[in-house]
Motif scaffolding. Structure first.
Motif, PDB file in Angstrom:
ATOM      1  N   ALA A 199       0.825  -1.206   0.000  1.00  0.00           N
ATOM      2  CA  ALA A 199       0.000   0.000   0.000  1.00  0.00           C
ATOM      3  C   ALA A 199       0.859   1.256   0.000  1.00  0.00           C
ATOM      4  CB  ALA A 199      -0.934  -0.007   1.214  1.00  0.00           C
ATOM      5  N   GLU A 200       1.932   1.258   0.772  1.00  0.00           N
ATOM      6  CA  GLU A 200       2.840   2.409   0.806  1.00  0.00           C
ATOM      7  C   GLU A 200       3.496   2.625  -0.558  1.00  0.00           C
ATOM      8  OE1 GLU A 200       3.727   4.764   3.198  1.00  0.00           O
ATOM      9  OE2 GLU A 200       1.956   3.991   4.224  1.00  0.00           O
ATOM     10  N   THR A 228       0.951   4.091  -2.908  1.00  0.00           N
ATOM     11  CA  THR A 228       0.689   5.489  -2.547  1.00  0.00           C
ATOM     12  C   THR A 228       1.827   6.407  -2.969  1.00  0.00           C
ATOM     13  OG1 THR A 228      -0.668   4.797  -0.680  1.00  0.00           O
ATOM     14  CG2 THR A 228       0.192   7.034  -0.608  1.00  0.00           C
ATOM     15  N   LEU A 229       3.058   5.933  -2.808  1.00  0.00           N
ATOM     16  CA  LEU A 229       4.229   6.734  -3.165  1.00  0.00           C
ATOM     17  C   LEU A 229       4.553   6.674  -4.657  1.00  0.00           C
ATOM     18  CD1 LEU A 229       6.488   5.844  -0.106  1.00  0.00           C
ATOM     19  CD2 LEU A 229       5.235   7.984  -0.519  1.00  0.00           C
ATOM     20  N   ARG A 230       3.761   5.895  -5.401  1.00  0.00           N
ATOM     21  CA  ARG A 230       3.959   5.717  -6.848  1.00  0.00           C
ATOM     22  C   ARG A 230       5.355   5.200  -7.171  1.00  0.00           C
ATOM     23  NH1 ARG A 230       0.564  10.789  -9.365  1.00  0.00           N
ATOM     24  NH2 ARG A 230      -1.349  10.281  -8.261  1.00  0.00           N
ATOM     25  N   THR A 237       6.572  -1.373  -6.146  1.00  0.00           N
ATOM     26  CA  THR A 237       5.249  -1.959  -6.314  1.00  0.00           C
ATOM     27  C   THR A 237       5.340  -3.271  -7.084  1.00  0.00           C
ATOM     28  OG1 THR A 237       4.164   0.205  -6.237  1.00  0.00           O
ATOM     29  CG2 THR A 237       2.911  -1.577  -7.229  1.00  0.00           C
ATOM     30  N   ALA A 248      -6.218  -0.911  -3.036  1.00  0.00           N
ATOM     31  CA  ALA A 248      -5.335   0.269  -3.040  1.00  0.00           C
ATOM     32  C   ALA A 248      -5.816   1.285  -4.070  1.00  0.00           C
ATOM     33  CB  ALA A 248      -3.894  -0.153  -3.327  1.00  0.00           C
ATOM     34  N   HIS A 296      -7.389   5.021  -3.195  1.00  0.00           N
ATOM     35  CA  HIS A 296      -6.753   6.192  -3.802  1.00  0.00           C
ATOM     36  C   HIS A 296      -7.826   7.037  -4.483  1.00  0.00           C
ATOM     37  CE1 HIS A 296      -3.406   8.490  -5.371  1.00  0.00           C
ATOM     38  NE2 HIS A 296      -3.966   8.426  -6.567  1.00  0.00           N
ATOM     39  N   ARG A 298      -9.211  10.959  -3.624  1.00  0.00           N
ATOM     40  CA  ARG A 298      -9.256  11.987  -4.670  1.00  0.00           C
ATOM     41  C   ARG A 298     -10.672  12.532  -4.850  1.00  0.00           C
ATOM     42  NH1 ARG A 298      -4.825  13.381  -7.196  1.00  0.00           N
ATOM     43  NH2 ARG A 298      -3.083  11.938  -7.228  1.00  0.00           N
ATOM     44  N   PHE A 321      -1.915  12.185   8.113  1.00  0.00           N
ATOM     45  CA  PHE A 321      -1.919  11.880   6.686  1.00  0.00           C
ATOM     46  C   PHE A 321      -2.091  13.166   5.886  1.00  0.00           C
ATOM     47  CE2 PHE A 321      -3.775   7.301   7.165  1.00  0.00           C
ATOM     48  CZ  PHE A 321      -2.607   6.897   7.768  1.00  0.00           C
TER      49      PHE A 321
END
Length: 116
Positions: free
Chosen positions: A38-39, A42-44, A49, A72, A76, A80, A110
């Motif tokens: 997941a991190e 989130t961090l792309r 990944t 995930a 996301h 948004r 967050f």
């Protein structure tokens, strides 16, 4: 959602796993690996990944990896959508998430919570 599902299943989870503050896997099979995935999403971090997708398939199976990726992506999108519509974090879960609960898990730290 997780809090409600634990009431139905009777399972116990350490919700501090959400912020990485739990010891071990938080009571969730593969929890540490899922948190890392997941991190990375989130961090792309595409390289991390991809690495973690392979690790998830090996540890939990391909269906679990697909579920993790879908969740995930959905979360996301939810964030948004909330940000785009101006929905304040205090309105999450129909206002049932108390400030004390949010503070105890570190949710207020967050990025999205600071935008509210």
């Amino acid at each position: 959602m997780l809090r409600a599902s634990t009431e139905v299943s009777g399972a116990e989870f350490d919700l501090n796993a959400v912020t990485g503050a739990a010891t071990g896997d938080g009571g969730i099979e593969g929890g540490t690996l899922l948190h890392a995935f997941a991190e990375a999403v989130t961090l792309r971090d595409t390289a991390r990944t991809a690495e973690l997708r392979d690790a998830l398939v090996e540890a939990l199976g391909e269906p679990a990896m697909i579920d993790a990726a879908a969740i995930a992506a959905a979360f996301h999108g939810f964030v948004r959508l909330a940000d785009a519509t101006g929905t304040p974090p205090a309105g999450a879960a129909g206002g049932q998430v108390t400030m004390e609960f949010r503070e105890s898990l570190g949710i207020n730290e967050f990025y999205g919570a600071r935008n509210g």
